[in-house]
Design an enzyme around this catalytic site. Sequence first.
Site, short mmCIF file in Angstrom:
data_model
loop_
_atom_site.label_atom_id
_atom_site.label_comp_id
_atom_site.label_asym_id
_atom_site.label_seq_id
_atom_site.Cartn_x
_atom_site.Cartn_y
_atom_site.Cartn_z
N LYS A 1 -5.24 -7.66 -4.84
CA LYS A 1 -4.22 -8.67 -5.12
C LYS A 1 -3.65 -8.47 -6.55
O LYS A 1 -4.09 -7.58 -7.26
CB LYS A 1 -4.80 -10.07 -4.93
CG LYS A 1 -5.47 -10.27 -3.56
CD LYS A 1 -4.46 -10.32 -2.42
CE LYS A 1 -5.05 -10.11 -1.03
NZ LYS A 1 -5.96 -11.12 -0.54
C1 LIG Z 1 -6.74 -11.70 0.67
C2 LIG Z 1 -6.34 -12.76 1.61
C3 LIG Z 1 -7.18 -13.82 1.97
C4 LIG Z 1 -8.63 -13.89 1.61
O1 LIG Z 1 -8.93 -13.73 0.30
P1 LIG Z 1 -10.39 -13.22 -0.16
O2 LIG Z 1 -10.35 -13.43 -1.63
O3 LIG Z 1 -10.51 -11.79 0.23
O4 LIG Z 1 -11.40 -14.08 0.52
C5 LIG Z 1 -6.66 -14.82 2.77
N1 LIG Z 1 -5.40 -14.78 3.23
C6 LIG Z 1 -4.58 -13.77 2.92
C7 LIG Z 1 -3.18 -13.78 3.46
C8 LIG Z 1 -5.02 -12.71 2.13
O5 LIG Z 1 -4.22 -11.68 1.86
#
Ligand SMILES: *Cc1c(COP(=O)(O)O)cnc(C)c1O
Length: 370
Positions: free
Chosen positions: A180
């Site tokens: 991210k």
């Molecule tokens: C990355 C992501 C999540 C989950 O996040 P984590 O930190 O990996 O638990 C949920 N929804 C979307 C759309 C994502 O891209």
Amino acid sequence: MIPYGHQRIDADDEQAVLDVLRSDWLTTGPKVDEFEQAICAFTDAKHGVAVSSGTAALHAAFHALGIGPGDEVVVPAMTFAATANAVLYCGGTPVFCDVLADNLLIDPERAEALITPRTKALVGVDYAGHPCDWDALRRIADKHSLALVADACHALGGKYHGRKVGTLADISVFSFHPVKHLTTGEGGMCVTDDAGLALKMRRFRNHGISTDARQREKAGGWYYEMTELGFNYRITDIQCALGISQLNKMPRSLEVRNAVARQYEQSFQGTGIAPLARDEDVLHAYHLFVVRVRERDKSFSALRQAGIGVNVHYIPVHLHPYYRERLGTKDGMCPVSEAAYREILSLPMWCGVEEHMEYICAEMKKVCGA
Ligand SMILES: *Cc1c(COP(=O)(O)O)cnc(C)c1O
């Protein structure tokens, strides 16, 4: 292999982590508050609750909204499984909604058609970093008295009609996984303008206990009450120090990501490679750069062969075996998502990919440009 996403850790990030390791608080300390306040300042949201992952943040959000057995929550089919899984964690039922063909964002008209007397919440996922049509989603939520949740895990730093992502829904959720925009290793945060919801999420991350260790230390007391069933979804000060340091790089990251996107768009003009549509009146956060290509599977293998770590986001959630068995979801339920799934590729998009752009664009055109 050039990955599709990659973290960027500099010397100042390392120093920030070291400083915490040498301090008194490794978890539930001052860096957690500081990180929450920094994300609030960055997003214009009033309250932030930092937790151990984006998934935990989604769970906390649905818990705070009171989602439980018998409740339905409308979620887009084109998302990561965690969006829907978190509804199940609370005992609720995710109802999968199809997306718009041009940008793969939840289709407001279809979402409204899925609303029943059991529907309690509507979730928009700012897929790839492009904010959903939040005005339309807000109108529907208000008309049917639904809570509105933004899974904004792709969209930190984005804007919709001049308003920042983080202020567009009742609760907005971010992830700080390394792919991210900003990473804490693992981590997530809920932001909201509602103090009551923030309090519920704060308790939920700490077993449902009414005060945390630092508050008790300040008060000099030992007494606490567990008022509901929560989890240990706490995030450490080590992680939050990294997050605070990473947040300084967000403006630059958004600039680079938008420049990379323009370069892809220009390079693919007049070819068979079709980037998703982008509205003029948004600031796209570009977690992903997604294109449609004709022979996706062949292109995927050829590009991987060429050292380009393309990926596919996402297999529509209702097609996973668990959901088919648990909820009886089927092929054909979300035809736009299913058709898109067969054509999409996520191309490398991260700070530092600039130096590989010429090679990536040339290979893309060689492999799937015809
Ligand atoms: C990355 C992501 C999540 C989950 O996040 P984590 O930190 O990996 O638990 C949920 N929804 C979307 C759309 C994502 O891209």
